[in-house]
Design an enzyme around this catalytic site. Structure first.
Site, PDB file in Angstrom:
ATOM      1  CE  LYS A  67     -30.363  -3.859  50.547  1.00  0.00           C
ATOM      2  NZ  LYS A  67     -30.133  -5.246  51.597  1.00  0.00           N
ATOM      3  CG  ASP A  70     -29.295   9.201  58.168  1.00  0.00           C
ATOM      4  OD1 ASP A  70     -29.392  10.355  58.272  1.00  0.00           O
ATOM      5  OD2 ASP A  70     -29.905   8.375  58.912  1.00  0.00           O
ATOM      6  CG  ASN A  73     -22.101  14.109  60.964  1.00  0.00           C
ATOM      7  OD1 ASN A  73     -20.946  14.201  60.904  1.00  0.00           O
ATOM      8  ND2 ASN A  73     -22.810  14.183  61.874  1.00  0.00           N
ATOM      9  CB  THR A 122     -32.887  -7.531  43.008  1.00  0.00           C
ATOM     10  OG1 THR A 122     -32.879  -8.169  44.324  1.00  0.00           O
ATOM     11  CG2 THR A 122     -31.398  -7.490  42.753  1.00  0.00           C
ATOM     12  CD  GLN A 193     -34.827 -11.017  44.712  1.00  0.00           C
ATOM     13  OE1 GLN A 193     -34.409 -10.262  44.130  1.00  0.00           O
ATOM     14  NE2 GLN A 193     -34.925 -11.118  46.009  1.00  0.00           N
TER      15      GLN A 193
END
EC number: 4.1.1.23
Length: 234
Positions: A67, A70, A73, A122, A193
Protein backbone atom coordinates in the site's frame (compact mmCIF):
# COMPACT_ATOMS: atom_id res chain seq x y z
CA UNK A 1 -19.02 -21.19 -10.81
CA UNK A 2 -15.65 -22.82 -11.62
CA UNK A 3 -15.02 -26.12 -13.39
CA UNK A 4 -12.36 -27.45 -11.00
CA UNK A 5 -10.83 -26.89 -7.59
CA UNK A 6 -7.55 -25.98 -9.28
CA UNK A 7 -9.32 -23.20 -11.16
CA UNK A 8 -10.73 -21.88 -7.89
CA UNK A 9 -7.37 -22.12 -6.12
CA UNK A 10 -5.76 -19.92 -8.78
CA UNK A 11 -8.19 -17.13 -7.86
CA UNK A 12 -7.83 -17.35 -4.07
CA UNK A 13 -5.04 -15.26 -2.55
CA UNK A 14 -4.33 -16.40 1.00
CA UNK A 15 -3.18 -13.61 3.29
CA UNK A 16 0.07 -14.69 4.93
CA UNK A 17 -0.59 -12.43 7.90
CA UNK A 18 1.88 -13.94 10.36
CA UNK A 19 4.53 -12.26 12.53
CA UNK A 20 7.81 -13.61 11.19
CA UNK A 21 9.62 -15.68 8.57
CA UNK A 22 9.71 -18.87 10.64
CA UNK A 23 5.93 -18.92 11.10
CA UNK A 24 5.46 -17.98 7.44
CA UNK A 25 7.55 -20.92 6.22
CA UNK A 26 5.66 -23.32 8.49
CA UNK A 27 2.34 -21.96 7.22
CA UNK A 28 3.37 -22.31 3.57
CA UNK A 29 4.44 -25.92 4.16
CA UNK A 30 1.15 -26.67 5.91
CA UNK A 31 -0.80 -25.38 2.88
CA UNK A 32 0.99 -26.75 -0.20
CA UNK A 33 -2.20 -26.51 -2.27
CA UNK A 34 -2.24 -22.70 -1.99
CA UNK A 35 -0.91 -21.19 -5.22
CA UNK A 36 -1.14 -17.46 -4.46
CA UNK A 37 -0.01 -15.73 -1.25
CA UNK A 38 -0.37 -12.18 0.00
CA UNK A 39 2.60 -10.69 1.84
CA UNK A 40 1.56 -7.63 3.82
CA UNK A 41 3.24 -4.97 5.91
CA UNK A 42 3.72 -7.01 9.08
CA UNK A 43 5.52 -9.92 7.45
CA UNK A 44 7.51 -7.81 4.99
CA UNK A 45 8.73 -5.54 7.80
CA UNK A 46 9.71 -8.61 9.84
CA UNK A 47 11.37 -10.65 7.10
CA UNK A 48 12.18 -8.28 4.26
CA UNK A 49 12.54 -9.76 0.77
CA UNK A 50 13.54 -13.17 2.19
CA UNK A 51 9.89 -14.24 2.31
CA UNK A 52 9.55 -13.39 -1.39
CA UNK A 53 12.53 -15.64 -2.18
CA UNK A 54 10.96 -18.48 -0.18
CA UNK A 55 7.71 -18.19 -2.11
CA UNK A 56 9.39 -17.88 -5.51
CA UNK A 57 11.58 -20.91 -4.81
CA UNK A 58 8.37 -22.91 -4.35
CA UNK A 59 6.79 -21.58 -7.52
CA UNK A 60 4.14 -19.53 -5.74
CA UNK A 61 2.52 -16.35 -7.02
CA UNK A 62 2.93 -13.27 -4.82
CA UNK A 63 0.67 -10.34 -4.00
CA UNK A 64 2.93 -7.79 -2.25
CA UNK A 65 0.46 -5.65 -0.34
CA UNK A 66 2.58 -2.71 0.81
CA UNK A 67 0.00 0.00 0.00
CA UNK A 68 2.53 2.61 -1.12
CA UNK A 69 1.37 6.11 -0.20
CA UNK A 70 3.70 9.10 -0.50
CA UNK A 71 4.69 11.92 -2.82
CA UNK A 72 5.14 10.97 -6.50
CA UNK A 73 8.94 10.89 -6.40
CA UNK A 74 8.96 8.56 -3.40
CA UNK A 75 6.35 6.09 -4.67
CA UNK A 76 8.18 5.97 -8.00
CA UNK A 77 11.46 5.20 -6.22
CA UNK A 78 9.75 2.50 -4.16
CA UNK A 79 8.18 0.93 -7.26
CA UNK A 80 11.57 0.96 -8.96
CA UNK A 81 13.08 -0.84 -5.96
CA UNK A 82 10.26 -3.41 -5.91
CA UNK A 83 10.45 -4.26 -9.63
CA UNK A 84 13.43 -6.68 -9.32
CA UNK A 85 11.56 -8.75 -6.72
CA UNK A 86 9.47 -10.24 -9.53
CA UNK A 87 6.18 -10.31 -7.61
CA UNK A 88 2.88 -10.60 -9.47
CA UNK A 89 1.06 -7.67 -7.86
CA UNK A 90 2.07 -4.72 -5.68
CA UNK A 91 -0.35 -2.21 -4.18
CA UNK A 92 -0.45 1.57 -4.01
CA UNK A 93 -3.08 3.82 -2.43
CA UNK A 94 -5.10 5.56 -5.14
CA UNK A 95 -5.34 8.55 -2.77
CA UNK A 96 -1.70 9.15 -3.74
CA UNK A 97 -3.26 10.96 -6.71
CA UNK A 98 -3.08 10.64 -10.47
CA UNK A 99 0.49 11.94 -10.80
CA UNK A 100 1.78 9.57 -8.14
CA UNK A 101 -0.03 6.62 -9.70
CA UNK A 102 1.35 7.40 -13.15
CA UNK A 103 4.92 7.84 -11.94
CA UNK A 104 4.80 4.61 -9.93
CA UNK A 105 3.41 2.74 -12.93
CA UNK A 106 6.13 4.16 -15.17
CA UNK A 107 8.81 3.29 -12.61
CA UNK A 108 7.98 -0.42 -12.87
CA UNK A 109 9.33 -0.20 -16.41
CA UNK A 110 9.50 -3.53 -18.23
CA UNK A 111 8.81 -5.49 -15.04
CA UNK A 112 5.99 -8.04 -15.21
CA UNK A 113 4.78 -6.80 -11.81
CA UNK A 114 1.29 -5.32 -12.04
CA UNK A 115 0.42 -2.22 -10.02
CA UNK A 116 -2.89 -2.43 -8.16
CA UNK A 117 -4.66 0.59 -6.64
CA UNK A 118 -6.15 0.37 -3.16
CA UNK A 119 -9.39 2.33 -3.27
CA UNK A 120 -10.90 2.21 0.22
CA UNK A 121 -9.91 -0.10 3.06
CA UNK A 122 -12.60 -2.69 3.74
CA UNK A 123 -12.54 -1.73 7.42
CA UNK A 124 -13.97 1.69 6.50
CA UNK A 125 -17.73 2.04 6.29
CA UNK A 126 -19.95 4.99 5.44
CA UNK A 127 -19.83 6.51 8.94
CA UNK A 128 -16.03 6.52 9.08
CA UNK A 129 -15.73 7.83 5.53
CA UNK A 130 -18.21 10.66 6.00
CA UNK A 131 -17.87 11.60 9.68
CA UNK A 132 -14.23 10.91 10.55
CA UNK A 133 -12.59 11.45 7.17
CA UNK A 134 -15.07 14.16 6.15
CA UNK A 135 -15.53 12.76 2.64
CA UNK A 136 -19.17 13.43 1.68
CA UNK A 137 -19.59 10.34 -0.52
CA UNK A 138 -20.95 6.86 0.05
CA UNK A 139 -18.29 4.11 -0.13
CA UNK A 140 -19.41 2.83 -3.55
CA UNK A 141 -19.16 6.28 -5.14
CA UNK A 142 -15.80 6.97 -3.53
CA UNK A 143 -14.45 3.62 -4.73
CA UNK A 144 -15.62 4.38 -8.26
CA UNK A 145 -13.82 7.75 -8.17
CA UNK A 146 -10.61 6.10 -6.98
CA UNK A 147 -10.96 3.30 -9.54
CA UNK A 148 -11.24 5.94 -12.24
CA UNK A 149 -7.89 7.41 -11.17
CA UNK A 150 -6.30 3.96 -11.26
CA UNK A 151 -7.70 3.29 -14.71
CA UNK A 152 -6.55 6.67 -16.03
CA UNK A 153 -3.06 5.99 -14.69
CA UNK A 154 -2.85 2.67 -16.52
CA UNK A 155 -2.90 0.42 -13.46
CA UNK A 156 -3.85 -3.24 -13.91
CA UNK A 157 -6.74 -3.02 -11.47
CA UNK A 158 -7.83 -2.16 -7.98
CA UNK A 159 -8.45 -3.52 -4.51
CA UNK A 160 -12.05 -2.95 -3.51
CA UNK A 161 -14.64 -4.62 -1.34
CA UNK A 162 -16.76 -7.25 -3.10
CA UNK A 163 -19.71 -4.90 -2.67
CA UNK A 164 -18.22 -2.55 -5.28
CA UNK A 165 -16.84 -5.16 -7.69
CA UNK A 166 -19.89 -5.32 -9.97
CA UNK A 167 -19.98 -1.57 -10.47
CA UNK A 168 -16.28 -1.47 -11.35
CA UNK A 169 -16.53 -4.45 -13.71
CA UNK A 170 -19.53 -2.94 -15.48
CA UNK A 171 -17.74 0.36 -16.08
CA UNK A 172 -14.21 -0.80 -16.99
CA UNK A 173 -14.65 -4.40 -18.11
CA UNK A 174 -13.29 -7.81 -17.23
CA UNK A 175 -9.61 -7.02 -17.83
CA UNK A 176 -9.46 -4.27 -15.17
CA UNK A 177 -8.83 -6.49 -12.14
CA UNK A 178 -10.99 -6.42 -9.01
CA UNK A 179 -9.08 -7.91 -6.07
CA UNK A 180 -11.43 -8.26 -3.12
CA UNK A 181 -10.53 -8.67 0.55
CA UNK A 182 -13.23 -8.59 3.20
CA UNK A 183 -14.27 -12.16 2.37
CA UNK A 184 -16.02 -14.09 5.09
CA UNK A 185 -17.43 -17.60 4.51
CA UNK A 186 -20.84 -18.31 6.03
CA UNK A 187 -20.51 -18.69 9.78
CA UNK A 188 -17.25 -16.72 10.01
CA UNK A 189 -16.94 -13.64 12.20
CA UNK A 190 -16.71 -10.39 10.23
CA UNK A 191 -14.08 -9.04 12.65
CA UNK A 192 -12.87 -5.60 11.57
CA UNK A 193 -14.38 -5.83 8.09
CA UNK A 194 -17.12 -3.25 7.50
CA UNK A 195 -17.87 -4.19 3.87
CA UNK A 196 -17.74 -7.96 3.39
CA UNK A 197 -19.42 -10.76 1.42
CA UNK A 198 -19.23 -14.55 1.23
CA UNK A 199 -16.90 -16.10 -1.39
CA UNK A 200 -19.81 -17.19 -3.61
CA UNK A 201 -21.41 -13.76 -3.46
CA UNK A 202 -18.10 -12.01 -4.11
CA UNK A 203 -17.34 -13.99 -7.28
CA UNK A 204 -20.95 -13.60 -8.42
CA UNK A 205 -20.58 -9.84 -7.92
CA UNK A 206 -17.58 -9.71 -10.25
CA UNK A 207 -14.45 -10.23 -8.14
CA UNK A 208 -11.37 -11.31 -10.15
CA UNK A 209 -9.52 -12.59 -7.07
CA UNK A 210 -10.45 -13.04 -3.42
CA UNK A 211 -8.08 -12.32 -0.54
CA UNK A 212 -8.81 -14.52 2.46
CA UNK A 213 -6.73 -14.79 5.61
CA UNK A 214 -8.18 -15.42 9.03
CA UNK A 215 -10.99 -17.82 8.01
CA UNK A 216 -8.29 -20.14 6.64
CA UNK A 217 -5.24 -19.54 8.83
CA UNK A 218 -7.20 -19.47 12.10
CA UNK A 219 -9.24 -22.58 11.28
CA UNK A 220 -8.64 -25.73 13.33
CA UNK A 221 -7.41 -27.36 10.11
CA UNK A 222 -6.27 -24.67 7.64
CA UNK A 223 -5.69 -27.12 4.77
CA UNK A 224 -9.19 -28.55 5.14
CA UNK A 225 -10.65 -25.05 5.37
CA UNK A 226 -8.95 -24.08 2.09
CA UNK A 227 -10.06 -27.28 0.36
CA UNK A 228 -13.63 -26.87 1.61
CA UNK A 229 -13.68 -23.30 0.33
CA UNK A 230 -12.49 -24.38 -3.12
CA UNK A 231 -14.99 -27.25 -3.22
CA UNK A 232 -17.84 -24.91 -2.37
CA UNK A 233 -17.11 -22.81 -5.46
CA UNK A 234 -16.99 -25.62 -8.04
Amino acid sequence: MFNSQAAVASKIIVALDVPNLEVAIATIHRLPQVQFWKVGLELFCASGPMILDVLKDQGKRIFLDLKLHDIPNTVAAAARAIAPYGVDFVTIHTATGLTGLKTAQAALGESATQLIGVTLLTSIGADTLQQELQIPLDPATYVECMANLAHQAGLAGIVCSPQEAARVKQRWGENFLRICPGIRPLGSATGDQARSLTPNAAFAAGASYLVIGRPILQAADPAAAFDDLCSSLV
